[in-house]
Design an enzyme around this catalytic site. Structure first.
Site, PDB file in Angstrom:
ATOM      1  N   GLY A 204       1.237  -1.431   0.376  1.00  0.00           N
ATOM      2  CA  GLY A 204       0.283  -0.055  -0.356  1.00  0.00           C
ATOM      3  C   GLY A 204       0.798   1.128  -0.161  1.00  0.00           C
TER       4      GLY A 204
ATOM      5  N   HIS B 137      -4.914   2.065   7.145  1.00  0.00           N
ATOM      6  CA  HIS B 137      -3.247   2.177   7.444  1.00  0.00           C
ATOM      7  C   HIS B 137      -3.008   3.653   6.457  1.00  0.00           C
ATOM      8  CE1 HIS B 137       0.837   1.969   8.047  1.00  0.00           C
ATOM      9  NE2 HIS B 137       1.245   2.556   6.696  1.00  0.00           N
ATOM     10  N   GLU B 138      -3.345   3.240   5.297  1.00  0.00           N
ATOM     11  CA  GLU B 138      -3.779   4.266   4.209  1.00  0.00           C
ATOM     12  C   GLU B 138      -4.183   5.100   4.364  1.00  0.00           C
ATOM     13  OE1 GLU B 138      -0.598   4.365   2.482  1.00  0.00           O
ATOM     14  OE2 GLU B 138      -0.658   1.671   3.030  1.00  0.00           O
TER      15      GLU B 138
ATOM     16  N   GLN C 189       3.636  10.004   0.231  1.00  0.00           N
ATOM     17  CA  GLN C 189       4.753   9.542   0.764  1.00  0.00           C
ATOM     18  C   GLN C 189       5.608   8.699  -0.259  1.00  0.00           C
ATOM     19  OE1 GLN C 189       2.594   5.384   1.836  1.00  0.00           O
ATOM     20  NE2 GLN C 189       4.023   5.464   3.614  1.00  0.00           N
TER      21      GLN C 189
ATOM     22  N   CYS D 261       5.712   0.133   7.751  1.00  0.00           N
ATOM     23  CA  CYS D 261       5.436   1.079   6.746  1.00  0.00           C
ATOM     24  C   CYS D 261       6.834   1.498   6.378  1.00  0.00           C
ATOM     25  CB  CYS D 261       4.982   2.405   7.351  1.00  0.00           C
ATOM     26  SG  CYS D 261       4.508   3.840   6.492  1.00  0.00           S
ATOM     27  N   LEU D 262       6.252   2.075   4.655  1.00  0.00           N
ATOM     28  CA  LEU D 262       7.918   2.429   4.392  1.00  0.00           C
ATOM     29  C   LEU D 262       8.179   3.341   4.752  1.00  0.00           C
ATOM     30  CD1 LEU D 262       6.179   1.096   0.526  1.00  0.00           C
ATOM     31  CD2 LEU D 262       7.820  -0.050   1.629  1.00  0.00           C
TER      32      LEU D 262
ATOM     33  N   HIS E 170      -2.628   7.251   6.285  1.00  0.00           N
ATOM     34  CA  HIS E 170      -2.063   8.496   5.814  1.00  0.00           C
ATOM     35  C   HIS E 170      -1.867   9.990   5.605  1.00  0.00           C
ATOM     36  CE1 HIS E 170       2.685   6.781   6.499  1.00  0.00           C
ATOM     37  NE2 HIS E 170       1.536   5.588   5.828  1.00  0.00           N
TER      38      HIS E 170
HETATM   39 ZN    ZN Z   1       2.734   3.567   5.652  1.00  0.00          ZN
END
Ligand code: ZN
Length: 181
Positions: free
Chosen positions: A46, A138-139, A51, A96-97, A142
């Site tokens: 995701g 989660h997304e 991001q 998380c990236l 963001h």
């Molecule tokens: Zn994340």
């Protein structure tokens, strides 16, 4: 298409509230394709627009690398809203990236309903559960400027402080392009 550097915890844009998309244009389609390339290059499932430094309210999801989800089509959710959440909560391990190497157990609703528009500007409404719901939530976080450390208890967040500092200073091994400090 191109691979974007991924923003890292501490980058201001990760704290911004995303701006609703008014129109899906060619530039946005190009950005979305590049985001898929960026996410796959980083082995993510995701990725939200902020991001990769974009202010727009959308994210992408691709669960195909996950066992049991191989047949699920990649999704782009534009202007998403969580319209229902189950009372039942489940705990899952999240990464998380934008927080390389950090993992945390987080409690979130097991089942949700989400409304969004697709790239044809058509309104969609779907129900999601378990991992699928988890990635959407989660997304979505963001897009409202929230990240994993905001979803754990203060005691756990305290224990995370050193790791967070190391991440902000880029003192952590990352095998995909990230933003500079
Ligand atoms: Zn994340």
């Amino acid at each position: 298409m191109s691979i974007f550097p991924i923003t890292i915890y501490g980058d201001k844009i990760l704290r911004n509230i995303a701006e609703p998309v008014k129109q899906v244009n060619d530039e946005m389609i190009f950005n979305i394709q590049s985001m898929f390339e960026t996410m796959r290059n980083a082995d993510g499932i995701g990725l939200a627009a902020n991001q990769v430094g974009l202010k727009d309210k959308y994210f992408i999801i691709d669960l195909q690398p996950v066992e049991g989800y191989e047949k699920m089509k990649p999704l782009i959710m534009i202007n998403p809203e969580i319209i229902e959440e189950s009372e039942e909560q489940i705990i899952m391990d999240e990464g998380c990236l934008s927080l390389p190497r950090l993992r945390a157990e987080i409690e979130r609703p097991k089942i949700i309903k989400v409304r969004y528009i697709d790239t044809d500007e058509k309104e969609q409404e779907i129900e999601a559960d378990n991992l699928f719901a988890r990635v959407i939530l989660h997304e979505y976080d963001h897009l409202i400027g929230k990240m994993i450390p905001d979803r754990v208890e203060s005691e756990i967040k305290k224990q995370m402080q050193n790791d967070l500092l190391r991440i902000m200073k880029r003192e952590v091994d990352v095998d995909y392009p990230i933003t500079e400090k």
